[in-house]
Motif scaffolding. Structure first.
Motif, PDB file in Angstrom:
ATOM      1  N   ALA A   1      -4.213  -8.921  77.054  1.00 22.20           N
ATOM      2  CA  ALA A   1      -3.507  -9.942  76.261  1.00 22.20           C
ATOM      3  C   ALA A   1      -3.375  -9.493  74.812  1.00 22.20           C
ATOM      4  O   ALA A   1      -2.324  -9.680  74.183  1.00 22.20           O
ATOM      5  N   LEU A   2      -4.416  -8.867  74.288  1.00 21.56           N
ATOM      6  CA  LEU A   2      -4.376  -8.419  72.888  1.00 21.56           C
ATOM      7  C   LEU A   2      -3.340  -7.315  72.705  1.00 21.56           C
ATOM      8  O   LEU A   2      -2.561  -7.320  71.746  1.00 21.56           O
ATOM      9  N   LEU A   3      -3.311  -6.353  73.634  1.00 23.51           N
ATOM     10  CA  LEU A   3      -2.354  -5.249  73.509  1.00 23.51           C
ATOM     11  C   LEU A   3      -0.911  -5.743  73.594  1.00 23.51           C
ATOM     12  O   LEU A   3      -0.039  -5.247  72.885  1.00 23.51           O
ATOM     13  N   LYS A   4      -0.676  -6.732  74.453  1.00 29.35           N
ATOM     14  CA  LYS A   4       0.688  -7.294  74.543  1.00 29.35           C
ATOM     15  C   LYS A   4       1.079  -7.917  73.213  1.00 29.35           C
ATOM     16  O   LYS A   4       2.202  -7.756  72.745  1.00 29.35           O
ATOM     17  N   GLN A   5       0.128  -8.608  72.602  1.00 35.74           N
ATOM     18  CA  GLN A   5       0.395  -9.257  71.309  1.00 35.74           C
ATOM     19  C   GLN A   5       0.626  -8.212  70.204  1.00 35.74           C
ATOM     20  O   GLN A   5       1.474  -8.381  69.340  1.00 35.74           O
ATOM     21  N   LEU A   6      -0.105  -7.100  70.273  1.00 33.32           N
ATOM     22  CA  LEU A   6      -0.028  -6.093  69.208  1.00 33.32           C
ATOM     23  C   LEU A   6       1.119  -5.098  69.394  1.00 33.32           C
ATOM     24  O   LEU A   6       1.434  -4.341  68.467  1.00 33.32           O
ATOM     25  N   LYS A   7       1.732  -5.107  70.573  1.00 36.31           N
ATOM     26  CA  LYS A   7       2.733  -4.076  70.924  1.00 36.31           C
ATOM     27  C   LYS A   7       3.775  -3.828  69.824  1.00 36.31           C
ATOM     28  O   LYS A   7       4.054  -2.675  69.481  1.00 36.31           O
ATOM     29  N   PRO A   8       4.350  -4.868  69.214  1.00 36.27           N
ATOM     30  CA  PRO A   8       5.379  -4.599  68.197  1.00 36.27           C
ATOM     31  C   PRO A   8       4.828  -3.934  66.935  1.00 36.27           C
ATOM     32  O   PRO A   8       5.609  -3.400  66.142  1.00 36.27           O
ATOM     33  N   ALA A   9       3.516  -3.957  66.750  1.00 37.51           N
ATOM     34  CA  ALA A   9       2.951  -3.455  65.487  1.00 37.51           C
ATOM     35  C   ALA A   9       2.682  -1.948  65.500  1.00 37.51           C
ATOM     36  O   ALA A   9       2.490  -1.341  64.445  1.00 37.51           O
ATOM     37  N   PHE A  10       2.685  -1.322  66.689  1.00 39.50           N
ATOM     38  CA  PHE A  10       2.339   0.107  66.763  1.00 39.50           C
ATOM     39  C   PHE A  10       3.373   0.981  66.062  1.00 39.50           C
ATOM     40  O   PHE A  10       4.580   0.792  66.248  1.00 39.50           O
ATOM     41  N   ARG A  11       2.890   1.948  65.305  1.00 29.41           N
ATOM     42  CA  ARG A  11       3.796   2.956  64.734  1.00 29.41           C
ATOM     43  C   ARG A  11       4.216   3.920  65.836  1.00 29.41           C
ATOM     44  O   ARG A  11       3.370   4.308  66.662  1.00 29.41           O
ATOM     45  N   PRO A  12       5.484   4.388  65.830  1.00 32.25           N
ATOM     46  CA  PRO A  12       5.901   5.379  66.831  1.00 32.25           C
ATOM     47  C   PRO A  12       5.003   6.625  66.725  1.00 32.25           C
ATOM     48  O   PRO A  12       4.664   7.060  65.624  1.00 32.25           O
ATOM     49  N   GLY A  13       4.619   7.160  67.876  1.00 31.44           N
ATOM     50  CA  GLY A  13       3.819   8.386  67.886  1.00 31.44           C
ATOM     51  C   GLY A  13       2.344   8.179  67.632  1.00 31.44           C
ATOM     52  O   GLY A  13       1.595   9.153  67.462  1.00 31.44           O
ATOM     53  N   SER A  14       1.891   6.920  67.614  1.00 32.52           N
ATOM     54  CA  SER A  14       0.454   6.666  67.360  1.00 32.52           C
ATOM     55  C   SER A  14      -0.412   7.195  68.495  1.00 32.52           C
ATOM     56  O   SER A  14       0.036   7.353  69.634  1.00 32.52           O
ATOM     57  N   ILE A  15      -1.654   7.448  68.140  1.00 33.57           N
ATOM     58  CA  ILE A  15      -2.671   7.840  69.124  1.00 33.57           C
ATOM     59  C   ILE A  15      -3.667   6.695  69.225  1.00 33.57           C
ATOM     60  O   ILE A  15      -4.193   6.235  68.200  1.00 33.57           O
ATOM     61  N   LEU A  16      -3.897   6.229  70.446  1.00 34.52           N
ATOM     62  CA  LEU A  16      -4.831   5.121  70.674  1.00 34.52           C
ATOM     63  C   LEU A  16      -6.006   5.616  71.516  1.00 34.52           C
ATOM     64  O   LEU A  16      -5.830   6.011  72.671  1.00 34.52           O
ATOM     65  N   ILE A  17      -7.181   5.616  70.920  1.00 33.57           N
ATOM     66  CA  ILE A  17      -8.399   6.035  71.622  1.00 33.57           C
ATOM     67  C   ILE A  17      -8.987   4.803  72.307  1.00 33.57           C
ATOM     68  O   ILE A  17      -9.381   3.849  71.640  1.00 33.57           O
ATOM     69  N   ASP A  18      -9.035   4.829  73.618  1.00 40.46           N
ATOM     70  CA  ASP A  18      -9.521   3.672  74.374  1.00 40.46           C
ATOM     71  C   ASP A  18     -10.983   3.894  74.772  1.00 40.46           C
ATOM     72  O   ASP A  18     -11.300   4.827  75.517  1.00 40.46           O
TER      73      ASP A  18
END
Ligand code: NAP
Length: 229
Positions: free
Chosen positions: A82-99
């Motif tokens: 749910a959090l990732l869906k909410q944050l989706k528009p905020a990501f910069r193109p080409g970002s790296i997300l460490i899960d």
């Protein structure tokens, strides 16, 4: 300020512990939270521990995501989608997300020493489906104890890094290797995260049984496989 890393859900034990160790290593860290005031409070706590030179601040999660292209996801698995869906528009193109998330059964009332079955294969693969296509997901830090990170002893644990993007793998390896005694190892494709996540459940069981803070060490690889400070 060097390229900052933002901790999404950084107010919990894992986000705080990573932030503490990384700021001590000279990295700039943004603590993210659903609540900006809570994020700032957490950042102040780390500032006090890491020293006045620590580059750390706190922001609401979407502001933290928008502020940098290097991110870590440190929320409970059950809140991640749910959090990732909410944050989706905020990501910069080409970002790296460490899960770093682990799908522990405890999140749905089960045991912390068991994991949930995930349709995609692992929490990290689920994350990869939820972020924008141009964001690279890399799985790392799932086996590191937050209690150890927040303590004063060195972190006696290897970090196995899995991603389908070699650049993301290298970024996560470089970051993990900044923490003294951690050795970062390229663990191959993102699908291998399913194995690494399972190890966390095993470690939790071992820690309960033996009353400790166990980590993993991979032995027998050539020196070139291990990256450390
Ligand atoms: N703890 C460990 O030793 C450890 C080690 C390796 C991996 N992990 C994994 O790392 C992740 C974080 O662990 P943790 O122990 O730090 O977790 P946690 O304390 O339960 O949660 C971390 C933060 O996530 C935010 N959060 C909680 N529920 C949320 C929800 N439903 N939606 C959005 N945000 C939520 C909260 O921040 P705000 O309220 O400020 O938003 C909380 O402070 C987990 O997936 C865990 O399996 C933990």
């Amino acid at each position: 300020m060097s390229r900052a890393i933002a901790m999404i859900g950084g107010t919990g034990p894992l986000g705080m512990g990573l932030a503490l160790r990384l700021t001590r290593a000279g990295e700039a860290v943004l603590i993210g939270s659903r609540d900006a005031a809570r994020a700032q409070e957490a950042a102040e706590t780390i500032q006090k521990r890491a020293g006045s030179g620590a580059q750390i601040s706190g922001l609401e999660n979407s502001a933290a995501v928008a502020a940098t292209d290097l991110l870590a996801l440190t929320v409970p698995f059950e809140g991640a989608a749910a959090l990732l869906k909410q944050l989706k528009p905020a990501f910069r193109p080409g970002s790296i997300l460490i899960d770093a998330t682990v799908p522990l059964a405890a999140g749905v009332g089960g045991r912390a020493s068991r994991t949930l079955g995930i349709w995609q294969g692992s929490a990290a693969q689920q994350t990869a489906e939820l972020v924008p296509k141009d964001v690279s997901v890399v799985a790392a830090f799932q086996n590191v104890s937050a209690e150890v990170l927040n303590g004063d002893d060195d972190v006696d644990c290897d970090v196995i890094v899995c991603s389908d993007d070699p650049n993301a793998t290298q970024a996560a390896i470089a970051l993990a290797a900044k923490i003294p005694r951690i050795r970062a190892i390229d663990g191959g494709k993102l699908e291998n995260a399913r194995i690494v996540e399972q190890i966390t459940a095993l470690l939790i069981g071992l820690n309960i049984r033996h009353k400790g803070h166990g980590g993993v060490r991979i032995t027998g690889l050539p020196d070139s496989a291990y990256k450390s400070a």
